[in-house]
Motif scaffolding. Structure first.
Motif, PDB file in Angstrom:
ATOM      1  N   TRP A  83       0.538  -1.298  -0.113  1.00  0.00           N
ATOM      2  CA  TRP A  83      -0.049   0.138   0.302  1.00  0.00           C
ATOM      3  C   TRP A  83       1.188   1.461  -0.123  1.00  0.00           C
ATOM      4  O   TRP A  83       0.214   2.612  -0.778  1.00  0.00           O
ATOM      5  CB  TRP A  83      -0.598  -0.158   1.076  1.00  0.00           C
ATOM      6  CG  TRP A  83      -2.170  -0.747   0.855  1.00  0.00           C
ATOM      7  CD1 TRP A  83      -2.399  -1.862   1.179  1.00  0.00           C
ATOM      8  CD2 TRP A  83      -3.039  -0.462   0.581  1.00  0.00           C
ATOM      9  NE1 TRP A  83      -3.484  -2.302   0.512  1.00  0.00           N
ATOM     10  CE2 TRP A  83      -4.350  -1.232   0.688  1.00  0.00           C
ATOM     11  CE3 TRP A  83      -3.661   1.429  -0.612  1.00  0.00           C
ATOM     12  CZ2 TRP A  83      -5.726  -0.816  -0.347  1.00  0.00           C
ATOM     13  CZ3 TRP A  83      -4.733   1.482  -0.724  1.00  0.00           C
ATOM     14  CH2 TRP A  83      -5.790  -0.306  -0.553  1.00  0.00           C
ATOM     15  N   ILE A  84       1.846   1.300   0.855  1.00  0.00           N
ATOM     16  CA  ILE A  84       2.594   2.790   0.867  1.00  0.00           C
ATOM     17  C   ILE A  84       3.725   2.947  -0.482  1.00  0.00           C
ATOM     18  O   ILE A  84       3.380   4.158  -0.897  1.00  0.00           O
ATOM     19  CB  ILE A  84       3.362   2.063   1.794  1.00  0.00           C
ATOM     20  CG1 ILE A  84       2.884   2.181   3.363  1.00  0.00           C
ATOM     21  CG2 ILE A  84       5.102   3.708   1.730  1.00  0.00           C
ATOM     22  CD1 ILE A  84       4.406   2.044   4.427  1.00  0.00           C
ATOM     23  N   MET A  85       3.635   1.871  -1.696  1.00  0.00           N
ATOM     24  CA  MET A  85       4.925   1.389  -2.575  1.00  0.00           C
ATOM     25  C   MET A  85       3.635   2.030  -3.131  1.00  0.00           C
ATOM     26  O   MET A  85       3.710   2.916  -4.011  1.00  0.00           O
ATOM     27  CB  MET A  85       5.340   0.086  -2.886  1.00  0.00           C
ATOM     28  CG  MET A  85       6.227  -0.239  -1.728  1.00  0.00           C
ATOM     29  SD  MET A  85       7.576   1.652  -1.964  1.00  0.00           S
ATOM     30  CE  MET A  85       8.507   1.430  -3.655  1.00  0.00           C
ATOM     31  N   GLY A  86       2.635   1.674  -3.346  1.00  0.00           N
ATOM     32  CA  GLY A  86       1.995   1.505  -4.483  1.00  0.00           C
ATOM     33  C   GLY A  86       0.694   3.843  -4.561  1.00  0.00           C
ATOM     34  O   GLY A  86       0.817   3.822  -5.262  1.00  0.00           O
ATOM     35  N   THR A  87       0.733   3.954  -3.362  1.00  0.00           N
ATOM     36  CA  THR A  87       0.645   5.523  -2.694  1.00  0.00           C
ATOM     37  C   THR A  87       0.962   6.251  -3.010  1.00  0.00           C
ATOM     38  O   THR A  87       1.472   7.363  -3.595  1.00  0.00           O
ATOM     39  CB  THR A  87       0.144   4.951  -1.726  1.00  0.00           C
ATOM     40  OG1 THR A  87      -0.525   3.805  -0.974  1.00  0.00           O
ATOM     41  CG2 THR A  87       0.022   7.556  -1.157  1.00  0.00           C
ATOM     42  N   ALA A  88       2.957   5.734  -3.051  1.00  0.00           N
ATOM     43  CA  ALA A  88       3.962   6.402  -3.377  1.00  0.00           C
ATOM     44  C   ALA A  88       3.876   6.866  -5.174  1.00  0.00           C
ATOM     45  O   ALA A  88       4.117   7.422  -5.779  1.00  0.00           O
ATOM     46  CB  ALA A  88       4.903   5.728  -2.840  1.00  0.00           C
ATOM     47  N   VAL A  89       3.889   5.512  -5.383  1.00  0.00           N
ATOM     48  CA  VAL A  89       4.127   5.886  -7.082  1.00  0.00           C
ATOM     49  C   VAL A  89       2.460   6.308  -7.462  1.00  0.00           C
ATOM     50  O   VAL A  89       2.938   7.571  -8.214  1.00  0.00           O
ATOM     51  CB  VAL A  89       3.505   4.221  -7.664  1.00  0.00           C
ATOM     52  CG1 VAL A  89       3.372   4.371  -9.251  1.00  0.00           C
ATOM     53  CG2 VAL A  89       4.536   3.556  -7.345  1.00  0.00           C
ATOM     54  N   ALA A  90       1.957   6.182  -6.997  1.00  0.00           N
ATOM     55  CA  ALA A  90       0.353   7.340  -7.418  1.00  0.00           C
ATOM     56  C   ALA A  90       0.448   9.121  -7.156  1.00  0.00           C
ATOM     57  O   ALA A  90      -0.081   9.303  -8.005  1.00  0.00           O
ATOM     58  CB  ALA A  90      -1.284   6.443  -6.658  1.00  0.00           C
ATOM     59  N   ILE A  91       1.668   9.149  -6.023  1.00  0.00           N
ATOM     60  CA  ILE A  91       1.408  10.485  -6.022  1.00  0.00           C
ATOM     61  C   ILE A  91       2.488  10.546  -6.501  1.00  0.00           C
ATOM     62  O   ILE A  91       2.412  12.105  -7.065  1.00  0.00           O
ATOM     63  CB  ILE A  91       1.518  11.041  -4.317  1.00  0.00           C
ATOM     64  CG1 ILE A  91       0.929  10.307  -3.406  1.00  0.00           C
ATOM     65  CG2 ILE A  91       3.260  11.872  -4.073  1.00  0.00           C
ATOM     66  CD1 ILE A  91       1.198  10.234  -1.550  1.00  0.00           C
ATOM     67  N   ALA A  92       3.284  10.404  -6.977  1.00  0.00           N
ATOM     68  CA  ALA A  92       4.037  10.747  -8.246  1.00  0.00           C
ATOM     69  C   ALA A  92       3.692  10.570  -9.442  1.00  0.00           C
ATOM     70  O   ALA A  92       4.351  11.901 -10.325  1.00  0.00           O
ATOM     71  CB  ALA A  92       5.304   9.748  -8.082  1.00  0.00           C
ATOM     72  N   ALA A  93       2.704  10.218  -9.899  1.00  0.00           N
ATOM     73  CA  ALA A  93       2.492  10.064 -10.800  1.00  0.00           C
ATOM     74  C   ALA A  93       1.568  11.511 -11.136  1.00  0.00           C
ATOM     75  O   ALA A  93       1.418  11.661 -12.359  1.00  0.00           O
ATOM     76  CB  ALA A  93       1.358   8.499 -11.395  1.00  0.00           C
ATOM     77  N   THR A  94       0.841  11.488 -10.309  1.00  0.00           N
ATOM     78  CA  THR A  94      -0.198  12.360 -10.370  1.00  0.00           C
ATOM     79  C   THR A  94       0.870  13.636  -9.726  1.00  0.00           C
ATOM     80  O   THR A  94      -0.049  15.079 -11.056  1.00  0.00           O
ATOM     81  CB  THR A  94      -0.856  12.747  -8.456  1.00  0.00           C
ATOM     82  OG1 THR A  94      -1.555  11.644  -8.788  1.00  0.00           O
ATOM     83  CG2 THR A  94      -1.325  13.794  -8.561  1.00  0.00           C
ATOM     84  N   CYS A  95       2.101  14.047  -9.078  1.00  0.00           N
ATOM     85  CA  CYS A  95       2.500  15.152  -9.104  1.00  0.00           C
ATOM     86  C   CYS A  95       3.439  15.176 -11.531  1.00  0.00           C
ATOM     87  O   CYS A  95       3.032  16.445 -11.130  1.00  0.00           O
ATOM     88  CB  CYS A  95       4.267  14.603  -8.843  1.00  0.00           C
ATOM     89  SG  CYS A  95       3.241  14.891  -6.517  1.00  0.00           S
ATOM     90  N   MET A  96       3.584  13.969 -11.039  1.00  0.00           N
ATOM     91  CA  MET A  96       4.196  14.205 -13.353  1.00  0.00           C
ATOM     92  C   MET A  96       2.991  14.902 -13.778  1.00  0.00           C
ATOM     93  O   MET A  96       3.252  15.941 -14.445  1.00  0.00           O
ATOM     94  CB  MET A  96       4.496  13.573 -13.540  1.00  0.00           C
ATOM     95  CG  MET A  96       5.931  12.643 -12.715  1.00  0.00           C
ATOM     96  SD  MET A  96       6.615  11.080 -13.183  1.00  0.00           S
ATOM     97  CE  MET A  96       6.675  10.565 -12.042  1.00  0.00           C
ATOM     98  N   THR A  97       2.208  14.524 -13.832  1.00  0.00           N
ATOM     99  CA  THR A  97       1.143  14.711 -14.730  1.00  0.00           C
ATOM    100  C   THR A  97       0.577  16.381 -14.155  1.00  0.00           C
ATOM    101  O   THR A  97       0.165  16.765 -15.313  1.00  0.00           O
ATOM    102  CB  THR A  97      -0.673  13.896 -14.065  1.00  0.00           C
ATOM    103  OG1 THR A  97       0.267  12.976 -14.860  1.00  0.00           O
ATOM    104  CG2 THR A  97      -1.698  14.205 -15.362  1.00  0.00           C
ATOM    105  N   ILE A  98       0.461  16.916 -12.558  1.00  0.00           N
ATOM    106  CA  ILE A  98       0.143  18.241 -12.895  1.00  0.00           C
ATOM    107  C   ILE A  98       1.576  18.956 -12.873  1.00  0.00           C
ATOM    108  O   ILE A  98       0.730  20.014 -14.126  1.00  0.00           O
ATOM    109  CB  ILE A  98       0.267  18.467 -11.314  1.00  0.00           C
ATOM    110  CG1 ILE A  98      -1.167  17.567 -10.717  1.00  0.00           C
ATOM    111  CG2 ILE A  98       0.114  20.060 -10.532  1.00  0.00           C
ATOM    112  CD1 ILE A  98      -1.197  17.551  -9.071  1.00  0.00           C
TER     113      ILE A  98
END
Length: 89
Positions: free
Chosen positions: A69-84
């Motif tokens: 869950w922590i790794m999945g959340t970190a990847v999702a946050i990174a992807a969201t930041c890159m998209t923004i």
């Protein structure tokens, strides 16, 4: 003859002390563990260790799940930041 009497008296004293020592040892030996006691203790220890092993296995599964869950959340946050960043810049 006196020597024999002295030796017999000393043997009688020693015999009395041996009886006292034997009585003390007999009383102490009643508290000693028997083979049956040790077998029961061994069984209890194996059961306790089996329970601990199961608990550790459960903790391992929970820790692995939490790490996912922590790794999945970190990847999702990174992807969201890159998209923004890509959208705004």
């Amino acid at each position: 003859m006196d020597i024999m009497i002295d030796r017999i008296e000393q043997l009688e004293k020693d015999t009395g002390q041996i009886k006292i020592d034997l009585a003390c040892l007999t009383a102490r030996s009643e508290a000693f563990a028997t083979k049956t006691d040790l077998a029961e203790l061994r069984t209890e220890m194996h059961q306790s260790l089996a329970g601990i092993h199961k608990e550790i296995g459960g903790m391992h599964k929970e820790l692995a799940n939490q790490t996912r869950w922590i790794m999945g959340t970190a990847v999702a946050i990174a992807a969201t930041c890159m998209t923004i960043v890509k959208v705004f810049f």
